[in-house]
Design a protein around this motif. Structure first.
Motif, PDB file in Angstrom:
ATOM      1  N   THR A 128       3.076   3.168   0.095  1.00 27.25           N
ATOM      2  CA  THR A 128       4.246   2.924   0.954  1.00 27.25           C
ATOM      3  C   THR A 128       5.234   4.078   0.864  1.00 27.25           C
ATOM      4  O   THR A 128       5.111   4.973   0.012  1.00 27.25           O
ATOM      5  CB  THR A 128       4.935   1.616   0.548  1.00 27.25           C
ATOM      6  OG1 THR A 128       5.536   1.798  -0.745  1.00 27.25           O
ATOM      7  CG2 THR A 128       3.931   0.474   0.478  1.00 27.25           C
ATOM      8  N   GLY A 129       6.239   4.008   1.748  1.00 27.88           N
ATOM      9  CA  GLY A 129       7.284   5.014   1.739  1.00 27.88           C
ATOM     10  C   GLY A 129       8.167   4.931   0.510  1.00 27.88           C
ATOM     11  O   GLY A 129       8.876   5.887   0.175  1.00 27.88           O
ATOM     12  N   GLN A 130       8.171   3.797  -0.177  1.00 29.04           N
ATOM     13  CA  GLN A 130       8.925   3.636  -1.415  1.00 29.04           C
ATOM     14  C   GLN A 130       8.132   4.062  -2.640  1.00 29.04           C
ATOM     15  O   GLN A 130       8.510   3.762  -3.768  1.00 29.04           O
ATOM     16  CB  GLN A 130       9.352   2.169  -1.577  1.00 29.04           C
ATOM     17  CG  GLN A 130      10.350   1.707  -0.537  1.00 29.04           C
ATOM     18  CD  GLN A 130      10.756   0.259  -0.734  1.00 29.04           C
ATOM     19  OE1 GLN A 130      10.100  -0.480  -1.468  1.00 29.04           O
ATOM     20  NE2 GLN A 130      11.842  -0.153  -0.089  1.00 29.04           N
ATOM     21  N   GLU A 131       7.007   4.747  -2.404  1.00 27.77           N
ATOM     22  CA  GLU A 131       6.153   5.270  -3.463  1.00 27.77           C
ATOM     23  C   GLU A 131       5.643   4.157  -4.376  1.00 27.77           C
ATOM     24  O   GLU A 131       5.747   4.210  -5.596  1.00 27.77           O
ATOM     25  CB  GLU A 131       6.891   6.342  -4.268  1.00 27.77           C
ATOM     26  CG  GLU A 131       7.256   7.550  -3.427  1.00 27.77           C
ATOM     27  CD  GLU A 131       8.017   8.585  -4.225  1.00 27.77           C
ATOM     28  OE1 GLU A 131       8.347   8.297  -5.387  1.00 27.77           O
ATOM     29  OE2 GLU A 131       8.280   9.664  -3.688  1.00 27.77           O
ATOM     30  N   THR A 132       5.100   3.153  -3.722  1.00 29.43           N
ATOM     31  CA  THR A 132       4.426   2.071  -4.439  1.00 29.43           C
ATOM     32  C   THR A 132       2.998   1.953  -3.916  1.00 29.43           C
ATOM     33  O   THR A 132       2.675   2.420  -2.815  1.00 29.43           O
ATOM     34  CB  THR A 132       5.146   0.730  -4.248  1.00 29.43           C
ATOM     35  OG1 THR A 132       5.160   0.406  -2.846  1.00 29.43           O
ATOM     36  CG2 THR A 132       6.576   0.803  -4.786  1.00 29.43           C
ATOM     37  N   ILE A 133       2.187   1.303  -4.734  1.00 30.19           N
ATOM     38  CA  ILE A 133       0.788   1.059  -4.373  1.00 30.19           C
ATOM     39  C   ILE A 133       0.603  -0.437  -4.176  1.00 30.19           C
ATOM     40  O   ILE A 133       0.977  -1.238  -5.042  1.00 30.19           O
ATOM     41  CB  ILE A 133      -0.178   1.553  -5.463  1.00 30.19           C
ATOM     42  CG1 ILE A 133       0.056   3.033  -5.758  1.00 30.19           C
ATOM     43  CG2 ILE A 133      -1.621   1.322  -5.067  1.00 30.19           C
ATOM     44  CD1 ILE A 133      -0.755   3.528  -6.937  1.00 30.19           C
ATOM     45  N   ILE A 134       0.023  -0.797  -3.031  1.00 31.78           N
ATOM     46  CA  ILE A 134      -0.260  -2.201  -2.737  1.00 31.78           C
ATOM     47  C   ILE A 134      -1.776  -2.353  -2.628  1.00 31.78           C
ATOM     48  O   ILE A 134      -2.417  -1.658  -1.831  1.00 31.78           O
ATOM     49  CB  ILE A 134       0.408  -2.653  -1.423  1.00 31.78           C
ATOM     50  CG1 ILE A 134       1.924  -2.463  -1.495  1.00 31.78           C
ATOM     51  CG2 ILE A 134       0.059  -4.109  -1.134  1.00 31.78           C
ATOM     52  CD1 ILE A 134       2.635  -2.778  -0.187  1.00 31.78           C
ATOM     53  N   MET A 135      -2.328  -3.235  -3.433  1.00 32.98           N
ATOM     54  CA  MET A 135      -3.752  -3.531  -3.363  1.00 32.98           C
ATOM     55  C   MET A 135      -3.937  -4.918  -2.781  1.00 32.98           C
ATOM     56  O   MET A 135      -3.302  -5.876  -3.246  1.00 32.98           O
ATOM     57  CB  MET A 135      -4.409  -3.444  -4.738  1.00 32.98           C
ATOM     58  CG  MET A 135      -5.904  -3.794  -4.720  1.00 32.98           C
ATOM     59  SD  MET A 135      -6.665  -3.698  -6.351  1.00 32.98           S
ATOM     60  CE  MET A 135      -6.734  -1.931  -6.550  1.00 32.98           C
ATOM     61  N   MET A 136      -4.786  -5.048  -1.781  1.00 27.93           N
ATOM     62  CA  MET A 136      -5.028  -6.321  -1.108  1.00 27.93           C
ATOM     63  C   MET A 136      -6.522  -6.523  -0.930  1.00 27.93           C
ATOM     64  O   MET A 136      -7.314  -5.582  -0.997  1.00 27.93           O
ATOM     65  CB  MET A 136      -4.332  -6.343   0.258  1.00 27.93           C
ATOM     66  CG  MET A 136      -2.813  -6.292   0.185  1.00 27.93           C
ATOM     67  SD  MET A 136      -2.044  -6.450   1.797  1.00 27.93           S
ATOM     68  CE  MET A 136      -2.533  -4.894   2.533  1.00 27.93           C
ATOM     69  N   THR A 137      -6.885  -7.785  -0.653  1.00 28.60           N
ATOM     70  CA  THR A 137      -8.267  -8.111  -0.330  1.00 28.60           C
ATOM     71  C   THR A 137      -8.543  -7.745   1.120  1.00 28.60           C
ATOM     72  O   THR A 137      -7.654  -7.322   1.861  1.00 28.60           O
ATOM     73  CB  THR A 137      -8.532  -9.600  -0.566  1.00 28.60           C
ATOM     74  OG1 THR A 137      -7.760 -10.355   0.383  1.00 28.60           O
ATOM     75  CG2 THR A 137      -8.148 -10.008  -1.976  1.00 28.60           C
ATOM     76  N   LYS A 138      -9.801  -7.931   1.535  1.00 26.64           N
ATOM     77  CA  LYS A 138     -10.148  -7.624   2.916  1.00 26.64           C
ATOM     78  C   LYS A 138      -9.465  -8.576   3.900  1.00 26.64           C
ATOM     79  O   LYS A 138      -9.403  -8.276   5.101  1.00 26.64           O
ATOM     80  CB  LYS A 138     -11.665  -7.683   3.098  1.00 26.64           C
ATOM     81  CG  LYS A 138     -12.274  -9.064   2.883  1.00 26.64           C
ATOM     82  CD  LYS A 138     -13.770  -9.039   3.101  1.00 26.64           C
ATOM     83  CE  LYS A 138     -14.382 -10.421   2.878  1.00 26.64           C
ATOM     84  NZ  LYS A 138     -15.833 -10.418   3.090  1.00 26.64           N
ATOM     85  N   ASP A 139      -8.981  -9.726   3.393  1.00 27.17           N
ATOM     86  CA  ASP A 139      -8.223 -10.663   4.223  1.00 27.17           C
ATOM     87  C   ASP A 139      -6.730 -10.384   4.150  1.00 27.17           C
ATOM     88  O   ASP A 139      -5.924 -11.207   4.585  1.00 27.17           O
ATOM     89  CB  ASP A 139      -8.509 -12.103   3.784  1.00 27.17           C
ATOM     90  CG  ASP A 139      -9.972 -12.448   3.938  1.00 27.17           C
ATOM     91  OD1 ASP A 139     -10.600 -11.973   4.913  1.00 27.17           O
ATOM     92  OD2 ASP A 139     -10.511 -13.160   3.063  1.00 27.17           O
ATOM     93  N   PHE A 140      -6.364  -9.260   3.567  1.00 27.79           N
ATOM     94  CA  PHE A 140      -4.975  -8.804   3.453  1.00 27.79           C
ATOM     95  C   PHE A 140      -4.115  -9.758   2.626  1.00 27.79           C
ATOM     96  O   PHE A 140      -2.962 -10.007   2.936  1.00 27.79           O
ATOM     97  CB  PHE A 140      -4.357  -8.588   4.840  1.00 27.79           C
ATOM     98  CG  PHE A 140      -5.101  -7.565   5.654  1.00 27.79           C
ATOM     99  CD1 PHE A 140      -4.918  -6.203   5.408  1.00 27.79           C
ATOM    100  CD2 PHE A 140      -6.001  -7.954   6.634  1.00 27.79           C
ATOM    101  CE1 PHE A 140      -5.622  -5.260   6.151  1.00 27.79           C
ATOM    102  CE2 PHE A 140      -6.691  -7.010   7.381  1.00 27.79           C
ATOM    103  CZ  PHE A 140      -6.508  -5.660   7.134  1.00 27.79           C
TER     104      PHE A 140
END
Length: 1276
Positions: A128-140
């Protein structure tokens, strides 16, 4: 040592749209391209030039209409049949490829900088623009969210105990103040981070790239998060690329004097690097891309400074690694035109060697690469077995005929001005070492061997092993290049003739270009002719022997290029019968060869299938090469085969490759796992293999080696053959065994060529009687069997005598040692002759220069023969000077042999030789000498004869009328009586006038005629003569009864005539012999019966199956179906079913005998079932008739207390009867005769009467006489 070769390229410029492409993806299931721009997303098929689906991103509000929007990620989701894209504004959108609908699954207010999906499409990571990492499943569905930059190291924090810290180190003159000094770290402003997945554990790990001194590594488990420091010298990190298979991260690094691509482990440690072929500030890396199998790294670069036209050059470089060295294999120069520059680059997810490029002008280019080994095509000894390896603007050439240099080193390097894309060797005999290189700027550089070569070593002792090639000229190619690598598949056919392939007028066609030097300018190649081919050419090969050029299209079709005619053309590839031949599937490697005289194209697919035209030869081939008349292949079972093509057909090749190879199979050898053929040295025995890790290995394949040896021996090049065999440990007997006649006819040539005493001695010492061409090195099937030129003599003796006589006639002094070897090596070593020659050499030393002295010769003999054996043989010559000469050279103690020799010298000559021969255990010679020593030594001679049983030899040494002859005859007769040869003893005694002893010997041997004659000669009184006659007649009768196994009658006569002595001497041994004979006979009969019974069941099952198949296929409702039974074994047309009028006219007995002859036990014969039944009946009848004989034998055995033997015999016979009785219902089932009646409608010519006779005899079961009592109760 493989290069990348462009197989085909597909250029499509039909797609046009507003803006420029931003993201690029490939649909794995359809091969179409997904392109996202500032305004829309499009699915485009470059093969047809058609837009499949398209959707506007601005109409739905995902991107602004002014074109300022950015798509930061695009991914094809095959399972969902959708494409996922992420925008810089923060939207995550799914584009349904079936309905063309766009659906937003979520938004991030701070915006998105990158998106990456795992290889299994189960997880997605967003930055993200806030320099974070988001991990999600294929269903988001969110899994975790963490910050990119953290102060701690997480779970991967290092643990130290203080050593290595600044505070604990020795600081020298700096003092302890150095430990307190603060270190200032300069960190560049953060840029937009992005992510990359690793394929390890199906995409369980991802790396986030950002310009910070920390690298984030995030696993599926959201708790397990670690942050590790980067390589400490990495001052500028612009692009990272996680290797799909492995744990390496590729990145770039600028040094003070170079620009490098570096590889790091997850812990930030450096794990290799390579330098880009640019100066420090010349270019910048736009992206790094691994292909799907991690074998190729694509580096996308762009110049940092613009030219005069304010445009910059753009490049795509393909790098490969081998033996820890990175090679630049291909360089795609897109020029300064900004519209032709790549906008998006990606590898195909399914095909590792397919690269997709989308330019800023919406032109898509697809490159399909293949691995190739550029080797010189020569077949003669002038070819140096060159292999050229492309490494950027250098060509690494290794001449394997002269030396084997492990990569990345080479014999010599060729430096060019631009990166090399293709290398080709001249396809002309004697000139195949010349090569031409096509560079990325469209020029061809020609290299050849220039200047005179001085093979003499210079003063420093070093010499040149291989001559480097010299640049002769550089040719400019006048071919329109709308994109890089417009010319591919380059062949150099003649001095001024090149053949290449370019894209055709249609995407599904190709153009063959014939390039010749321009008449106006020598440095220019112009297109002299163009030949359009209906299909995309992916390979082009040339045969040096025939001049044929074969083309392969992308669908596997094979074409022949007729290039040596005024107007080149292309025609179908046809075999000798005129049929068109094509590969079933496309092949990645092709080669022309001749199989059984017919030219054929071999092809190897990427699935390891090897084809010869349309015929599959094998399915486990990893590499192959054709050299001269041989096909060499390596397999995935870690073997290397070498097959001679002229001796095999295509089916023969199939069978040879399918077989496992037997013992001494010269075509097969084991190799290291993963070995691939690099090249084969022509007219030599060497095969160069490369291991998976990159190192080279030279093997001398047995088939190549033996073929070369046969050529040398047939051309009388014995020295070359000998040197090769000695070096490679081939049995030297092969020199003679290959062709004994030629060898014996050219003995002098052999000796002259070897020209070495040691070599001749080595050949002689390895001689043995075994024919190596029938055991160790079998002859080819087509070669004739060699007949021994001297029948009846042993091979070793023939060769030794031939070599010895020739050497004696040439120069006996020079070849003295080989002459001794020839005497010693014979099957019966001629040591006495060899020693005598050494003695003569000592007495008369030669004056010729280089002659061998007696001491040297004797020392050599001691090397060949055991010293004790040589001493004994020297003693056997009766020459004490020779004995002393040998003894002095041995390790014997003089105190041991001198007294013995002095004792021998004091004896009379004949007795002296007798003593020596007896000491050497030569008893016949000893007896011969002792017989000459006079009367006083006769008793000693008689004792020697008795001890060594030399009676026949002794009788020949004395006259028949001498008393010594009579004494020897009596001793011999006594010996013969002890050996149970009393009759012969009687003859000797009768001959030497000893009638009393002769009469006793004849009587004991039952020789009644001779006994009567001797008795009358004595003469005996009438009463004694009559008693003698009665005794002799009784004994003959008893022995005859014992021989006939009439035990009770023989026992009656024994007791009637009071001859109980015969019981011990003849009867009991005969009983034991009878038990052994009967037991062995029963075992053999039972084994044969079991085998025939099992075979009969199989035959009946096969015939029943055939009958059912006949009913099912031909006449399932036929009313005569029941007639097709096992009687069909006598069908019309069989040689067993024809009637014979001559046989029919015989008597019934002879007729049945003739019909039985037709019953053959051979497997598959028409009447095999009846033959088996007849054989089984004969066995049962034979065994059943033994009841009375076994009963009488059992009674006799019990009488003389042979209970164990009787029990064993009774048990064996009982088991045999039970086995056969139990099998009768199975072999002759009820109703068999009725069901096997002959059918005249099936066989109108069949002789029914003779068949009935045979069937009645065969089909009726034998009758067993179970009422006959044969067992003894006392035998348990």
């Amino acid at each position: 040592m493989r290069n990348l070769k462009l197989l085909k390229s597909l250029r499509s410029s039909e797609l046009q749209g507003p803006g420029s492409p931003q993201c690029f993806a490939v649909r794995a299931d359809t091969g179409s391209l997904l392109v996202a721009s500032h305004y829309s997303i499009t699915e485009y098929d470059p093969r047809t030039g058609q837009v499949v689906t398209e959707a506007s991103l601005t109409a739905e509000g995902f991107l602004p209409e002014d074109g300022s929007g950015v798509v930061v990620g695009l991914q094809d989701l095959a399972e969902l049949e959708s494409a996922c894209l992420a925008t810089a504004g923060g939207d995550v959108v799914l584009f349904n490829l079936n309905t063309c609908q766009l659906e937003c699954f979520g938004s991030v207010d701070s915006g998105l900088t990158s998106m990456s999906w795992s290889p299994d499409e189960e997880l997605v990571v967003l930055t993200t623009g806030q320099e974070t990492i988001i991990m999600m499943t294929k269903d988001f569905e969110p899994i975790t969210e963490v910050g990119i930059h953290q102060d701690d190291f997480g779970e991967g924090k290092f643990i130290t105990v203080g050593w290595g810290k600044k505070e604990t180190q020795f600081h020298g003159s700096e003092g302890k103040q150095a430990a307190q000094r603060k270190v200032q770290v300069s960190v560049q402003p953060p840029a937009s981070p992005s992510t990359a997945w690793s394929r390890r554990s199906a995409g369980s790990e991802t790396a986030t790239k950002a310009i910070f001194p920390f690298s984030s590594s995030l696993k599926n488990n959201s708790v397990n998060c670690s942050f590790r420091p980067l390589y400490k010298c990495l001052k500028e990190t612009l692009f990272w690329c996680f290797r799909p298979s492995g744990s390496l991260i590729a990145s770039t690094q600028r040094h003070p004097n170079k620009h490098s691509v570096v590889f790091m482990e997850k812990n930030g440690l450096l794990h290799g690097d390579f330098t880009l072929p640019f100066s420090k500030d010349q270019s910048k890396v736009k992206d790094l891309l691994w292909n799907s199998d991690s074998t190729i790294l694509a580096v996308w670069l762009e110049d940092m400074s613009a030219g005069e036209d304010k445009q910059v050059n753009t490049y795509i470089q393909l790098w490969m690694v081998g033996n820890y060295h990175w090679y630049l294999k291909q360089s795609l120069d897109f020029g300064r035109d900004s519209q032709k520059a790549p906008a998006c680059v990606c590898w195909d997810p399914e095909r590792p060697l397919r690269l997709h490029v989308m330019t800023r002008s919406w032109t898509s280019i697809t490159y399909d690469w293949g691995y190739t080994t550029e080797r010189s095509p020569g077949l003669d000894a002038a070819d140096n077995a060159n292999v050229a390896v492309i490494d950027g603007d250098k060509i690494l050439v290794t001449t394997f005929r002269q030396c084997v240099v492990p990569p990345p080193m080479c014999s010599f390097e060729l430096q060019l001005a631009s990166p090399v894309n293709q290398v080709t060797f001249l396809c002309q005999p004697q000139r195949t070492n010349q090569l031409a290189a096509l560079t990325s700027d469209g020029q061809i550089s020609v290299y050849s061997q220039g200047g005179l070569y001085n093979a003499d070593k210079p003063a420093n002792g070093f010499g040149t092993v291989s001559r480097p090639l010299v640049l002769q000229k550089t040719l400019r190619v006048t071919v329109l290049q709308e994109e890089p690598l417009a010319l591919r598949q380059l062949l150099w056919l003649e001095d001024e003739l090149f053949v290449g392939v370019s894209c055709g007028l249609l995407p599904t066609s190709s153009t063959i270009l014939m390039l010749r030097s321009s008449q106006d300018a020598d440095d220019t190649l112009t297109v002299r002719s163009e030949t359009e081919v209906d299909g995309v050419v992916v390979s082009m090969v040339h045969c040096s022997q025939t001049g044929t050029v074969a083309l392969q299209l992308e669908d596997g079709q094979i074409r022949k290029l007729l290039w040596d005619c005024p107007k080149p053309s292309v025609e179908d590839w046809r075999d000798s019968s005129g049929c068109s031949i094509n590969f079933p599937v496309p092949c990645v490697q092709t080669a022309l060869c001749s199989i059984s005289g017919e030219e054929c194209l071999l092809g190897l697919t990427d699935r390891s299938h090897l084809y010869a035209g349309d015929t599959e030869l094998a399915s486990n081939i990893s590499s192959f090469a054709v050299c001269n008349d041989f096909l060499l292949i390596t397999t995935h079972s870690h073997t290397c085969r070498c097959l001679q093509l002229s001796m095999l057909s295509v089916k023969g090749l199939q069978a040879a490759l399918a077989s496992d190879g037997g013992q001494n199979d010269e075509t097969l050898r084991r190799v290291e796992r993963g070995s691939r053929i690099v090249t084969v040295v022509p007219q030599d025995t060497r095969v160069i293999l490369q291991m998976p890790r990159g190192n080279l290995e030279t093997v001398h394949h047995r088939a190549l080696l033996l073929a070369q040896l046969r050529k040398w021996l047939d051309s009388l090049r014995f020295r070359d053959a000998f040197e090769c065999m000695r070096k490679l440990r081939i049995n030297l007997n092969f020199i003679y065994d290959h062709n004994p006649k030629i060898f014996l006819e050219n003995i002098e040539t052999v000796i002259t060529q070897l020209n070495s005493i040691n070599h001749i001695n080595l050949f002689l010492t390895e001689l043995k009687e075994e024919d190596t061409t029938s055991s160790m090195y079998p002859r080819p099937e087509s070669s004739p069997v060699q007949i021994q030129p001297v029948p009846g003599q042993k091979k070793v003796d023939v060769v030794c005598d031939a070599l010895r006589s020739t050497m004696e006639s040439m120069d006996p002094n020079r070849f003295f040692l080989p002459i001794l070897t020839a005497h010693v090596k014979k099957t019966v070593p001629e040591l006495e002759i060899a020693l005598q020659k050494v003695h003569e050499l000592r007495v008369n030393p030669p004056e010729a220069p280089g002659a061998v002295s007696a001491e040297e010769a004797l020392k050599y003999l001691l090397f060949l023969v055991n010293v004790n054996d040589l001493y004994d043989h020297s003693l056997g010559t009766y020459d004490f000077d020779l004995v002393l000469m040998v003894a002095e050279k041995s390790q014997k103690d003089p105190k041991e042999y001198l007294p013995f020799l002095n004792m021998l010298k004091s004896l009379e000559p004949n007795y002296q030789r007798y003593t020596i021969d007896k000491h050497l255990k030569r008893y016949r010679k000893a007896l011969h000498h002792l017989s000459k020593c006079g009367e006083e030594h006769f008793l000693e001679a008689l004792q020697l004869v008795k001890e060594q049983k030399l009676y026949s030899e002794a009788l020949r040494l004395y006259t028949t009328d001498s008393p010594h002859y009579k004494a020897l005859s009596c001793a011999y007769a006594q010996h013969l009586v002890e050996q149970q040869q009393a009759e012969q003893a009687g003859l000797l005694l009768w001959r030497c006038r000893e009638p009393a002893g002769a009469l006793q010997a004849f009587a004991s041997s039952s020789s009644w005629r001779n006994a009567i004659c001797v008795a009358q000669q004595i003469p005996l009184p009438p009463d004694q003569l009559a008693l003698l006659a009665r005794d002799l007649d009784c004994e003959e009768a008893i022995l005859a009864l014992i021989t006939g196994a009439v035990w009770e009658e023989a026992l009656r006569l024994i007791y009637m005539h009071n001859r109980q002595d015969i019981t011990e001497t003849n009867l009991k041994p005969a009983l034991l012999d009878a038990v052994s004979t009967q037991t062995a006979f029963l075992e053999a009969q039972v084994a044969t019966f079991t085998r025939h019974r099992a075979r009969l069941a199989v035959v009946r099952e096969q015939k029943e199956k055939a009958r059912l198949d006949m009913l099912d296929e031909d006449c399932p409702d036929c009313p005569d179906a029941e007639l097709y039974s096992e009687a069909s074994s006598v069908m019309t047309g069989s040689k067993y079913s024809h009637s014979n009028s001559r046989i029919s006219s015989r008597s019934s007995k002879n007729r049945r005998k003739a019909e039985r002859k037709k019953l053959s036990l051979k497997e598959g014969s028409p009447m095999e079932d009846r033959a088996l039944m007849y054989a089984l009946g004969e066995i049962i009848t034979t065994v059943d008739k033994m009841r009375e004989e076994v009963h009488n034998l059992l009674k006799a055995l019990v009488l003389f207390q042979f209970d164990k033997q009787a029990e064993k015999l009774q048990l064996a016979y009982e088991e045999a009867l039970q086995t056969m009785e139990a099998a009768v219902p199975e072999v002759w089932p009820e109703g068999l005769q009725n069901s096997q009646a002959p059918v005249n409608t099936i066989q109108p010519n069949f002789n029914t009467h003779t068949y009935i006779y045979a069937s009645a005899e065969v089909l009726a079961p034998p009758k067993m006489r179970n009422g006959v009592k044969w067992k003894l109760t006392v035998v348990t």
